[in-house]
Design a protein around this motif. Structure first.
Motif, mmCIF file in Angstrom:
data_model
loop_
_atom_site.group_PDB
_atom_site.id
_atom_site.type_symbol
_atom_site.label_atom_id
_atom_site.label_comp_id
_atom_site.label_asym_id
_atom_site.label_seq_id
_atom_site.Cartn_x
_atom_site.Cartn_y
_atom_site.Cartn_z
ATOM 1 N N ALA A 74 37.995 49.281 32.901
ATOM 2 C CA ALA A 74 38.414 48.128 33.704
ATOM 3 C C ALA A 74 39.432 48.004 34.599
ATOM 4 C CB ALA A 74 38.288 46.764 32.855
ATOM 5 N N PRO A 75 39.224 47.872 35.845
ATOM 6 C CA PRO A 75 40.473 48.034 36.807
ATOM 7 C C PRO A 75 41.474 46.718 36.490
ATOM 8 C CG PRO A 75 38.478 47.169 38.092
ATOM 9 C CD PRO A 75 38.023 47.691 36.716
ATOM 10 N N GLY A 76 42.748 46.943 36.501
ATOM 11 C CA GLY A 76 43.590 45.939 36.060
ATOM 12 C C GLY A 76 43.427 45.308 34.842
ATOM 13 N N ALA A 77 42.740 45.800 33.821
ATOM 14 C CA ALA A 77 42.594 45.159 32.594
ATOM 15 C C ALA A 77 43.944 44.875 31.631
ATOM 16 C CB ALA A 77 41.728 46.311 31.491
ATOM 17 N N ARG A 78 43.814 43.595 31.185
ATOM 18 C CA ARG A 78 45.033 43.193 30.420
ATOM 19 C C ARG A 78 45.456 43.875 29.179
ATOM 20 N NH1 ARG A 78 43.278 37.448 29.026
ATOM 21 N NH2 ARG A 78 44.910 37.756 27.630
ATOM 22 N N PHE A 79 44.474 44.790 28.628
ATOM 23 C CA PHE A 79 44.620 45.243 27.196
ATOM 24 C C PHE A 79 44.195 46.888 27.548
ATOM 25 C CE2 PHE A 79 43.812 40.993 26.315
ATOM 26 C CZ PHE A 79 44.839 40.519 25.776
ATOM 27 N N PRO A 80 44.713 47.710 26.843
ATOM 28 C CA PRO A 80 44.328 49.204 27.040
ATOM 29 C C PRO A 80 43.063 49.675 26.017
ATOM 30 C CG PRO A 80 46.186 49.036 25.537
ATOM 31 C CD PRO A 80 45.805 47.594 26.038
ATOM 32 N N VAL A 81 42.038 48.987 26.354
ATOM 33 C CA VAL A 81 40.859 49.286 25.270
ATOM 34 C C VAL A 81 39.975 50.566 26.059
ATOM 35 C CG1 VAL A 81 38.568 48.579 24.709
ATOM 36 C CG2 VAL A 81 40.308 46.999 24.534
ATOM 37 N N PRO A 82 39.908 51.501 25.454
ATOM 38 C CA PRO A 82 39.362 52.691 26.233
ATOM 39 C C PRO A 82 37.764 52.531 26.546
ATOM 40 C CG PRO A 82 40.083 53.302 23.663
ATOM 41 C CD PRO A 82 40.417 51.768 24.236
ATOM 42 N N PRO A 83 37.218 52.943 27.463
ATOM 43 C CA PRO A 83 36.042 52.892 27.786
ATOM 44 C C PRO A 83 35.183 53.478 26.431
ATOM 45 C CG PRO A 83 37.193 54.188 29.556
ATOM 46 C CD PRO A 83 37.829 54.103 28.197
ATOM 47 N N HIS A 84 34.036 52.697 26.478
ATOM 48 C CA HIS A 84 32.961 53.059 25.432
ATOM 49 C C HIS A 84 31.600 52.683 25.665
ATOM 50 C CE1 HIS A 84 32.872 48.761 24.338
ATOM 51 N NE2 HIS A 84 34.366 48.821 24.525
ATOM 52 N N GLY A 85 30.633 53.144 24.968
ATOM 53 C CA GLY A 85 29.226 52.645 25.369
ATOM 54 C C GLY A 85 28.255 53.380 24.570
#
Length: 138
Positions: A64-75
């Protein structure tokens, strides 16, 4: 030293292709309380003292660009599974509700320990189970 071990699951995630259809199913059919929705990325629901996270699979694989939290990509791809706890009377009520709504009950059976489970599918094809809580006892 005794190793640490988790004591409770706080959240469960399912991945969906159509967030609007998933939101309608979980809010209107299952009656879950929506906590938040962020665009076409995710919608979260309260389930007792836990949370059900529904993610648009394609969106969560992209940072997520400019995300507030550093959650890694997943899916994930394909159908997932989750189970709601329900006692015998609640399972009977779910069966009646799903039948009245034309929602197919894929399976309805008793496990070797006597616990009953029913299975349906959400709009994305995820396997949704309702089972008596003693399913996993001893």
């Amino acid at each position: 030293m005794t190793p640490q071990k988790p004591v409770k699951i706080l959240e469960t995630a399912l991945y969906v292709g159509d967030l609007d259809a998933a939101e309608a199913f979980y809010a209107e059919i299952l009656g879950l309380e929506r906590i938040q929705r962020v665009g076409n990325r995710h919608v979260f629901f309260r389930v007792g003292d836990g949370v059900l996270l529904l993610f648009n699979a394609g969106e969560t694989e992209i940072p997520a660009p400019g995300a507030r939290f550093p959650v890694p990509p997943h899916g994930a791809r394909g159908a997932g599974h989750m189970c709601f706890a329900a006692d015998a009377a609640e399972i009977d009520a779910w069966v009646a509700q799903f039948t009245a709504l034309g929602i197919e009950i894929e399976a309805d059976f008793h496990w070797p320990n006597g616990a009953r489970s029913i299975y349906i599918r959400d709009p994305h094809g995820n396997s949704i189970e309702f089972a008596e809580p003693f399913l996993w006892d001893g």
